[in-house]
Motif scaffolding. Structure first.
Motif, PDB file in Angstrom:
ATOM      1  N   GLU A  73      -1.728  -1.642   7.688  1.00 39.86           N
ATOM      2  CA  GLU A  73      -2.575  -0.755   8.482  1.00 39.86           C
ATOM      3  C   GLU A  73      -1.786  -0.335   9.719  1.00 39.86           C
ATOM      4  OE1 GLU A  73      -5.589   1.670   9.349  1.00 39.86           O
ATOM      5  OE2 GLU A  73      -5.516   0.399   7.562  1.00 39.86           O
ATOM      6  N   PRO A  74      -1.287   0.925   9.770  1.00 40.82           N
ATOM      7  CA  PRO A  74      -0.402   1.334  10.865  1.00 40.82           C
ATOM      8  C   PRO A  74      -1.122   1.421  12.201  1.00 40.82           C
ATOM      9  CG  PRO A  74      -0.935   3.210   9.460  1.00 40.82           C
ATOM     10  CD  PRO A  74      -1.497   2.002   8.787  1.00 40.82           C
ATOM     11  N   ASN A  75      -0.338   1.226  13.246  1.00 41.58           N
ATOM     12  CA  ASN A  75      -0.840   1.410  14.598  1.00 41.58           C
ATOM     13  C   ASN A  75      -1.077   2.898  14.837  1.00 41.58           C
ATOM     14  OD1 ASN A  75      -0.865   1.773  17.521  1.00 41.58           O
ATOM     15  ND2 ASN A  75      -0.178  -0.347  17.636  1.00 41.58           N
ATOM     16  N   SER A  76      -2.256   3.251  15.329  1.00 40.26           N
ATOM     17  CA  SER A  76      -2.610   4.668  15.488  1.00 40.26           C
ATOM     18  C   SER A  76      -2.827   5.051  16.943  1.00 40.26           C
ATOM     19  CB  SER A  76      -3.870   4.988  14.676  1.00 40.26           C
ATOM     20  OG  SER A  76      -4.955   4.190  15.098  1.00 40.26           O
ATOM     21  N   ASP A  77      -2.151   4.329  17.877  1.00 38.89           N
ATOM     22  CA  ASP A  77      -2.308   4.713  19.283  1.00 38.89           C
ATOM     23  C   ASP A  77      -1.506   5.991  19.563  1.00 38.89           C
ATOM     24  OD1 ASP A  77       0.349   4.005  19.460  1.00 38.89           O
ATOM     25  OD2 ASP A  77      -0.026   2.107  20.491  1.00 38.89           O
ATOM     26  N   GLY A  78      -1.416   6.381  20.803  1.00 41.21           N
ATOM     27  CA  GLY A  78      -0.787   7.645  21.141  1.00 41.21           C
ATOM     28  C   GLY A  78       0.655   7.761  20.712  1.00 41.21           C
ATOM     29  N   ASP A  79       1.386   6.641  20.705  1.00 39.81           N
ATOM     30  CA  ASP A  79       2.791   6.650  20.303  1.00 39.81           C
ATOM     31  C   ASP A  79       2.982   6.108  18.888  1.00 39.81           C
ATOM     32  OD1 ASP A  79       3.591   7.619  22.801  1.00 39.81           O
ATOM     33  OD2 ASP A  79       3.631   5.591  23.651  1.00 39.81           O
ATOM     34  N   GLU A  82      -0.279   7.987  14.097  1.00 41.19           N
ATOM     35  CA  GLU A  82      -1.635   8.551  14.083  1.00 41.19           C
ATOM     36  C   GLU A  82      -1.832   9.432  12.848  1.00 41.19           C
ATOM     37  OE1 GLU A  82      -4.658  11.016  17.054  1.00 41.19           O
ATOM     38  OE2 GLU A  82      -2.564  10.631  17.612  1.00 41.19           O
ATOM     39  N   GLY A  83      -2.936   9.209  12.144  1.00 43.05           N
ATOM     40  CA  GLY A  83      -3.245   9.996  10.961  1.00 43.05           C
ATOM     41  C   GLY A  83      -2.638   9.476   9.683  1.00 43.05           C
ATOM     42  N   TYR A  84      -1.809   8.434   9.754  1.00 45.03           N
ATOM     43  CA  TYR A  84      -1.209   7.869   8.549  1.00 45.03           C
ATOM     44  C   TYR A  84      -2.226   6.997   7.819  1.00 45.03           C
ATOM     45  CZ  TYR A  84       3.599   9.380   9.416  1.00 45.03           C
ATOM     46  OH  TYR A  84       4.731  10.136   9.583  1.00 45.03           O
ATOM     47  N   ASP A  85      -2.179   7.029   6.491  1.00 41.63           N
ATOM     48  CA  ASP A  85      -3.098   6.242   5.673  1.00 41.63           C
ATOM     49  C   ASP A  85      -2.636   4.782   5.581  1.00 41.63           C
ATOM     50  OD1 ASP A  85      -4.597   8.537   5.110  1.00 41.63           O
ATOM     51  OD2 ASP A  85      -3.311   9.037   3.391  1.00 41.63           O
ATOM     52  N   THR A  86      -3.556   3.935   5.166  1.00 43.87           N
ATOM     53  CA  THR A  86      -3.192   2.544   4.876  1.00 43.87           C
ATOM     54  C   THR A  86      -2.171   2.500   3.756  1.00 43.87           C
ATOM     55  OG1 THR A  86      -5.378   1.772   5.551  1.00 43.87           O
ATOM     56  CG2 THR A  86      -4.092   0.302   4.142  1.00 43.87           C
ATOM     57  N   GLY A 116       0.199  12.775   4.126  1.00 45.41           N
ATOM     58  CA  GLY A 116       0.616  13.934   3.360  1.00 45.41           C
ATOM     59  C   GLY A 116       2.034  13.753   2.860  1.00 45.41           C
ATOM     60  N   SER A 117       2.928  14.680   3.244  1.00 47.68           N
ATOM     61  CA  SER A 117       4.335  14.571   2.845  1.00 47.68           C
ATOM     62  C   SER A 117       5.167  13.760   3.843  1.00 47.68           C
ATOM     63  CB  SER A 117       4.939  15.971   2.690  1.00 47.68           C
ATOM     64  OG  SER A 117       4.845  16.692   3.917  1.00 47.68           O
ATOM     65  N   ASP A 118       4.570  13.334   4.964  1.00 47.66           N
ATOM     66  CA  ASP A 118       5.288  12.513   5.945  1.00 47.66           C
ATOM     67  C   ASP A 118       5.321  11.059   5.475  1.00 47.66           C
ATOM     68  OD1 ASP A 118       5.438  14.815   7.450  1.00 47.66           O
ATOM     69  OD2 ASP A 118       3.714  14.292   8.712  1.00 47.66           O
TER      70      ASP A 118
END
Length: 227
Positions: A73-79, A82-86, A116-118
């Protein structure tokens, strides 16, 4: 008549002596209350709180192998991511139970997430320690470690952003908590949660540098097998 009286007296004396010797022997074998020198009384039961050997899987110097599969589960803070899926996570390692309550682990693993593609990928190579609450069946523990984290970030170009396709190797660390469920003296099921810290700096396609928090939670299910 006199002869019969002498024989009867001899028989009675012999029976009395035999009974006395048997009684003394029995007392010698059983011993008097409280025991004493030369007495063969049974030993008393061990006192409460006496030393009890640790379980077989908690022996000093016992090496083991472990492996996990789980979720990231990625860190989704400002840095962060953000927006990445598990995403997915795995790790493999070896360790040694250097005492019933202390172990050292060396671990190689990897975790990844997508948007997505990232793509974001991290490969940690770490060494750590665990403090264990010994038990014959269920052993909870907490741990910590550090090492080198090899990170890769690929993000497509979008408005006001030139995109990134860069790699980095950085110092990072983790905290963990888990438990072993011992199925035998050599094999355990393992449940573990681990939080990773690593913040590499990536260069964008335009030449700018960005610090990205590539850490997050990994939740794992695996096995631990003693050699």
């Amino acid at each position: 008549m006199k002869r019969r009286s002498l024989i009867l007296a001899g028989v009675l004396f012999a029976a009395t002596a035999t009974t006395a010797v048997a009684a003394d022997y029995d007392r010698y074998e059983r011993g008097p209350a409280g025991g004493g020198p030369g007495v063969y009384a049974p030993p008393p039961p061990p006192p409460r709180g006496a030393y009890v050997p640790p379980p077989r899987h908690a022996q000093y110097g016992q090496p083991y192998f472990f492996g996990h599969l789980g979720l990231f589960e990625p860190n989704s803070d400002g840095d962060g991511l953000e927006g990445y899926d598990t995403g997915m996570n795995f790790d493999l390692g070896v360790g040694s139970r250097v005492s019933p309550v202390f172990a050292i682990d060396a671990t190689f693993g990897g975790y990844a997430a997508e948007r997505g593609s990232d793509e974001a990928t991290v490969v940690p190579l770490t060494i750590g320690v665990r403090l264990i609450l010994p038990h014959p069946i269920i052993e909870p523990y907490v741990g910590a470690g550090f090492g080198i984290y090899f990170s890769s970030l690929k993000e497509e170009q979008r408005p006001n952003f030139s995109g990134i396709d860069d790699d980095s190797a950085d110092f990072g660390g983790y905290l963990s908590a888990g438990l072993d469920l011992w199925l035998s003296s050599r094999t355990a099921l393992n449940f573990e949660g681990k939080y990773h810290w690593v913040t590499p700096s990536f260069q964008s396609n335009a030449g700018n540098y960005f610090d990205v928090n590539m850490g997050g939670w990994t939740l794992n299910l695996g096995v631990r097998v003693a050699f």
